[in-house]
Design a protein around this motif. Structure first.
Motif, short mmCIF file in Angstrom:
data_model
loop_
_atom_site.label_atom_id
_atom_site.label_comp_id
_atom_site.label_asym_id
_atom_site.label_seq_id
_atom_site.Cartn_x
_atom_site.Cartn_y
_atom_site.Cartn_z
N ASP A 52 0.85 -1.19 0.00
CA ASP A 52 0.00 0.00 0.00
C ASP A 52 0.87 1.23 0.00
O ASP A 52 1.93 1.28 0.66
CB ASP A 52 -0.91 0.02 1.24
CG ASP A 52 -1.93 -1.10 1.18
OD1 ASP A 52 -2.22 -1.58 0.07
OD2 ASP A 52 -2.44 -1.49 2.26
N ASP A 53 0.39 2.21 -0.78
CA ASP A 53 1.13 3.46 -0.79
C ASP A 53 1.08 4.13 0.58
O ASP A 53 2.01 4.81 1.00
CB ASP A 53 0.55 4.40 -1.85
CG ASP A 53 0.77 3.83 -3.25
OD1 ASP A 53 1.72 3.04 -3.42
OD2 ASP A 53 -0.03 4.18 -4.15
N LYS A 54 -0.06 3.92 1.27
CA LYS A 54 -0.24 4.54 2.58
C LYS A 54 -0.19 3.47 3.66
O LYS A 54 -0.75 2.40 3.51
CB LYS A 54 -1.57 5.29 2.65
CG LYS A 54 -1.68 6.44 1.67
CD LYS A 54 -3.04 7.13 1.81
CE LYS A 54 -3.16 8.28 0.83
NZ LYS A 54 -4.49 8.95 0.93
N ALA A 55 0.48 3.76 4.71
CA ALA A 55 0.54 2.83 5.83
C ALA A 55 -0.83 2.75 6.50
O ALA A 55 -1.59 3.71 6.50
CB ALA A 55 1.59 3.30 6.83
N ALA A 56 -1.17 1.58 7.02
CA ALA A 56 -2.44 1.40 7.70
C ALA A 56 -2.55 2.35 8.89
O ALA A 56 -1.58 2.55 9.63
CB ALA A 56 -2.59 -0.04 8.16
N VAL A 57 -3.75 2.95 9.03
CA VAL A 57 -3.97 3.89 10.12
C VAL A 57 -4.31 3.12 11.40
O VAL A 57 -5.20 2.28 11.40
CB VAL A 57 -5.11 4.87 9.79
CG1 VAL A 57 -5.38 5.80 10.98
CG2 VAL A 57 -4.77 5.66 8.54
N VAL A 58 -3.59 3.39 12.42
CA VAL A 58 -3.85 2.76 13.72
C VAL A 58 -4.42 3.83 14.65
O VAL A 58 -3.80 4.87 14.87
CB VAL A 58 -2.56 2.17 14.33
CG1 VAL A 58 -2.85 1.58 15.69
CG2 VAL A 58 -1.98 1.12 13.38
N VAL A 59 -5.61 3.56 15.14
CA VAL A 59 -6.27 4.51 16.04
C VAL A 59 -6.13 4.01 17.47
O VAL A 59 -6.49 2.87 17.78
CB VAL A 59 -7.76 4.67 15.69
CG1 VAL A 59 -8.44 5.61 16.68
CG2 VAL A 59 -7.91 5.20 14.26
N LYS A 60 -5.63 4.83 18.31
CA LYS A 60 -5.48 4.50 19.73
C LYS A 60 -6.14 5.59 20.55
O LYS A 60 -5.86 6.77 20.35
CB LYS A 60 -4.00 4.37 20.10
CG LYS A 60 -3.80 4.01 21.57
CD LYS A 60 -2.32 3.96 21.92
CE LYS A 60 -2.14 3.66 23.40
NZ LYS A 60 -0.71 3.67 23.79
N ILE A 61 -7.04 5.20 21.43
CA ILE A 61 -7.73 6.17 22.28
C ILE A 61 -7.16 6.07 23.69
O ILE A 61 -7.15 4.99 24.30
CB ILE A 61 -9.24 5.89 22.32
CG1 ILE A 61 -9.84 6.05 20.91
CG2 ILE A 61 -9.95 6.83 23.29
CD1 ILE A 61 -11.31 5.71 20.81
N ASP A 62 -6.65 7.16 24.15
CA ASP A 62 -6.07 7.23 25.50
C ASP A 62 -7.09 7.92 26.39
O ASP A 62 -7.26 9.15 26.33
CB ASP A 62 -4.77 8.01 25.47
CG ASP A 62 -4.09 8.04 26.82
OD1 ASP A 62 -4.63 7.39 27.75
OD2 ASP A 62 -3.06 8.71 26.97
#
Length: 529
Positions: free
Chosen positions: A18-28
């Protein structure tokens, strides 16, 4: 060989990156509230919020709403479209389907859109339905809704899979949607639970209702004609309680004869209301007279109502209050609560404030149709003065300004249901007085709403059940028992008596004799030098 090369499987392609890295969502969650920033805007109603990469969509305004967007990058509010009743957003967050009146349109999620420019032509939209296939799906969904939404995961001890199999054998014989509702009713009954209702899809009944006209009065046959025996009182400022014969400009009184309706004579008519067929809310002309003769008769223009239920109810309540007033010599007040919803709260407020100075109160919970949980209603009934204020030349006033300190009694019967069950339970729990009558209905497993079926029908799944403060099941399937059992025998009611009401008046007068009300006396003013 060349042939082998042709038939050989092609080498597997290397996986593309993928041209874009996978988005990782982290909620603190720690400190989350300190990182929140309010979107600027004036106070108002904001609803249907949806997030976009650079802002927030929302509906605002009263009546016709406006679909707006707050652009976080530019820090400004922008209008997407006017007069929007609702909208949904596509999965890629670029398109919106919006509803404006009866018009649907697909627009861009950008400012300055006009619904009329993108309106969808739905005039030839059709949906083909295979009823038996749909009924099979509706049946499966109904079982799942009850299984997944019912408050008790054990389904009151019922083998739910076996129930589905048992009643599923009837599905091949369903020939009308009403047949399926019948099966649902039997399935709901297996739970032995209150508030498990079955609702038909909209439009199932094709018979159009004809609203015949009613005059808000008891009309009786007399002298070959018809006489107005009793006119129900109204509250003509609200249309639901409009009493046609009491409206301004109508000169009709009890005892008058109706000689004709819109020119049709009432003489010899087998049913007076035959002359008012399909005339609800239409102006009709009545020929009336104080005697059963045409001499001296006059015409009166009247606009009939489509139902008298509210008028008869109001008349009944006023007759109960008058009976209490007469039996108690004006010492006891009376309030009837038709339900624990909007109407019941309205009647409580309407009756409580004018009667706080009565020495005792009767709260009539009979025929209470339920509604909301009546905690606020009980809070008003149990309110006590915190102090009094002495004023010159007037009696002391209290804080809170309206509270009732005298003895109370509540009337109950088997038609006191749901919230009408909870109300007497709370009344006893707060030790507000004596319960008189017969055991209540016993239905306190409540509803919070669950999905409809695919055809618009519904089977309700109760989601919460009543427990007392000691952790014991109460009321559901049992009801609330009276402290003093009194049966309102029908022959006594027909004779104009009201046994429960009469017992309550007797009890409260005895309590007032034992504990006379103490007047609030202003003490002498002492001035210290």
């Amino acid at each position: 060989s060349d042939e082998e090369k042709v038939n050989a499987p092609a080498p597997a392609e290397a996986p593309k990156k993928d041209d874009k890295a996978a988005v990782v969502v982290k909620i603190d969650p720690v400190g989350f509230e300190n990182r929140v920033r309010a979107i600027p805007g004036s106070p108002g109603n904001y609803g249907a919020l949806e997030g976009l990469p650079n802002g927030v969509l929302y509906l605002t305004g009263s009546g016709p709403q406006t679909l707006k967007f707050y652009n976080i990058d530019d820090r400004k509010e922008e209008t997407i479209a006017e007069n929007v009743g609702g909208y949904d957003i596509s999965a890629n967050r670029e398109k919106l389907i919006v509803r404006s009146g009866q018009t649907y349109a697909i627009i861009n999620a950008k400012p300055g859109q006009k619904v009329s420019d993108s309106a969808l032509n739905l005039s030839n939209l059709e949906m083909k339905i295979d009823p038996r296939a749909e009924w099979n799906q509706v049946y499966a969904d109904a079982l799942r809704i009850l299984r997944d939404w019912f408050y008790d995961p054990n389904m009151h001890g019922v083998d739910w899979k076996a129930i589905g199999t048992k009643y599923g054998e009837l599905l091949p014989y369903v020939s009308h949607r009403a047949d399926l509702d019948y099966i649902f009713g039997e399935i709901a009954g297996e739970l032995t639970s209150g508030h498990t209702y079955v609702s038909s899809p909209p439009g199932t009944s094709k018979v159009e209702r004809v609203d015949n006209g009613l005059l808000g009065a008891e009309i009786v046959a007399d002298s070959g004609l018809f006489r107005i025996q009793h006119i129900f009182p109204g509250e003509n400022w609200q249309d639901d309680f409009r009493s046609p014969l009491t409206e301004p400009g109508v000169r009709v009184k009890e005892g008058d004869y109706i000689l004709a309706v819109d020119g049709a004579s009432t003489k010899g008519v087998d049913n007076f209301y035959r002359l008012l067929e399909n005339k609800a809310d239409r102006v009709v002309t009545l020929l009336v007279n104080s005697s059963p003769t045409a001499t001296g008769a006059r015409e009166e223009k009247v606009r009939p109502v489509k139902k008298e239920t509210n008028l008869r109810y109001l008349d009944w309540v006023q007759s109960r209050r008058a009976m209490v007033d007469k039996l108690s010599g004006g010492r006891i007040g009376y309030i009837h609560l038709p339900n624990t919803g909007a109407e019941g709260n309205r009647e409580l407020f309407k009756g409580f404030y004018p009667q706080v100075d009565k020495q005792a109160l009767i709260i009539d919970d009979r025929y209470n149709g339920g509604g909301f949980i009546p905690d606020r209603m009980i809070e008003l009934l149990e309110r006590q003065p915190l102090n009094y204020w002495a004023r010159r030349n007037v009696k002391p006033s209290a804080t809170p300004a309206f509270s009732h300190v005298g003895p109370k009694a509540m009337l109950i019967n088997g038609y006191s249901s749901s919230g009408g069950d909870a109300l007497p339970f709370y009344f006893r729990e707060r030790k507000l007085g004596t319960l008189i009558g017969t055991r209540t209905w016993g239905g306190l497993i409540g509803l919070s709403g669950n999905p409809d079926l695919m055809d618009g029908g519904n089977i309700s799944a109760p989601q919460f059940r009543f427990m007392d403060t000691s952790g014991m099941w109460q009321v559901e399937g049992v009801g609330v028992a009276p402290d003093i059992e009194v049966i309102d025998r029908p022959e006594l009611i027909a004779a104009g008596q009201d046994p429960s009401l009469e017992q309550a008046v007797k009890l409260l007068l005895e309590e007032l004799t034992k504990n006379p009300p103490k007047p609030v006396v202003v003490p002498p003013v002492k001035v210290e030098n």
